[in-house]
Write an enzyme that holds these catalytic residues in place. Structure first.
Site, PDB file in Angstrom:
ATOM      1  N   ALA A 138       0.846  -1.197   0.000  1.00  0.00           N
ATOM      2  CA  ALA A 138       0.000   0.000   0.000  1.00  0.00           C
ATOM      3  C   ALA A 138       0.878   1.242   0.000  1.00  0.00           C
ATOM      4  CB  ALA A 138      -0.902   0.011   1.239  1.00  0.00           C
ATOM      5  N   TYR A 169      -6.300   8.808   2.248  1.00  0.00           N
ATOM      6  CA  TYR A 169      -5.836   7.447   2.535  1.00  0.00           C
ATOM      7  C   TYR A 169      -7.031   6.574   2.949  1.00  0.00           C
ATOM      8  CZ  TYR A 169      -3.648   3.658   5.235  1.00  0.00           C
ATOM      9  OH  TYR A 169      -3.292   2.425   5.744  1.00  0.00           O
TER      10      TYR A 169
END
Ligand SMILES: NC(=O)c1ccc[n+]([C@@H]2O[C@H](COP(=O)([O-])OP(=O)(O)OC[C@H]3O[C@@H](n4cnc5c(N)ncnc54)[C@H](OP(=O)(O)O)[C@@H]3O)[C@@H](O)[C@H]2O)c1
Length: 284
Positions: free
Chosen positions: A58, A123
């Site tokens: 990620a 995010y």
């Protein structure tokens, strides 16, 4: 079991690679495989032919995501779609790492797995959108939401605190955000068990108990035997580009259903501090 881990060079990836015994495990990292490219993901999984894929890759710079939105969605949402499609094509199971940041932090009791996603940051949005897409492509996948991760082998809060405490007499740390610190080793062990138990659906995995960043910093400094003063400040005084949830305690009920119980964060911190000492003594 054949296991392929995306994000093997990260904080969690490191712990997974160290903790995973018995099975045949292949760790993939940048630049070998960039999950933004579907063809690279497909080629890698056709080569490793996994029964389970653990997706720990990620773009995790929460503040960076605010100024690099395109990158955040390309990695954290579209990259996840690429891995899910590859898993579907191969008939592999997929365990995806998600975050407490999918929630808005407005609750005052622990978040359950079916609470509404209401992310407050880019995010968080990229992770929340990934979860939704993933469940459309692979309804039987396992989504592990965790929080406040720390461990050896990557940047983390305790390491930053200890580095700062070594050179400063006082540190200001926010005391109005509550969450669950989680040791990468304990999370890795829980993930391995979840794969072995063929888990599916959303599971919240954190160490037991909760605290504020201030409480956590104080425990880190004390645990390391330092005398640095830790002073409580508000989030407003320490403004950051991305909003953080004020309360992101995740309920362990979904994990307990698999008969997995994690130690307290205080116990985990003690083990981390011991591991860090050994790792520093061993050198780079
Ligand atoms: N850390 C936390 O507090 C926390 C909390 C909740 C959830 N999570 C989630 O848990 C998972 C693991 O977190 P972590 O702390 O271990 O993250 P990390 O240390 O930042 O590691 C992320 C990994 O992903 C890789 N990566 C980044 N972009 C990539 C791309 N385009 N293609 C392939 N790989 C890429 C990185 O490679 P490089 O090292 O080469 O950049 C690294 O191996 C992530 O999904 C994260 O969102 C973390």
């Amino acid at each position: 079991m054949n296991v392929t881990i995306f994000g093997a060079s990260g904080l969690l990836g490191n712990a997974l690679m160290r903790e995973w015994g018995e099975d045949r495990v292949v760790g993939l990292s940048l630049p070998e495989v960039d999950i933004r490219h579907a063809d690279q993901v497909r080629a890698a999984t056709e080569r490793t032919r996994p029964d389970w894929i653990v997706l720990a890759a990620a773009y995790t710079d929460v503040d960076g995501c605010e100024s690099n939105q395109q990158l955040a969605f390309a990695v954290n949402r579209d990259g996840v779609v690429h891995v899910a499609e590859a898993a579907k094509q191969l008939g592999a199971r997929l365990l995806f790492l998600s975050s407490d940041y999918v929630f808005d932090g407005q609750k005052t009791v622990p978040y359950e797995i079916d609470d509404a996603r209401r992310p407050q940051s880019i995010y968080g949005r990229s992770k929340a959108e990934a979860e939704v897409r993933l469940l459309e492509i692979l309804p039987q996948c396992c989504i592990v939401r965790t929080s406040w991760m720390f461990g050896i082998g990557g940047k983390c809060f305790p390491d930053t605190i200890l580095q700062l405490a070594a050179t400063r007499s006082a540190l200001d740390v926010v005391d109005d955000q509550l969450g669950c610190p989680t040791y990468s080793v304990d999370l890795a062990r829980a993930i391995i068990q979840l794969c072995r138990k063929a888990a599916g659906g959303i599971v919240h995995v954190t160490n037991a108990g909760n605290c504020s960043w201030f409480d956590f910093a104080r425990a880190i400094v004390q645990g390391a035997g330092l005398t640095t003063q830790v002073r409580p400040v508000s989030s407003q005084q320490m403004a950051r580009p991305a909003l953080r949830p004020a309360y992101s305690v995740l309920s362990p009920a979904s994990l307990h259903r698999y008969r997995i119980v994690l130690p307290t964060w205080q116990d985990a911190l003690r083990r981390y501090l011991d591991e860090r000492k050994i790792s520093l003594a061993a050198g780079p």
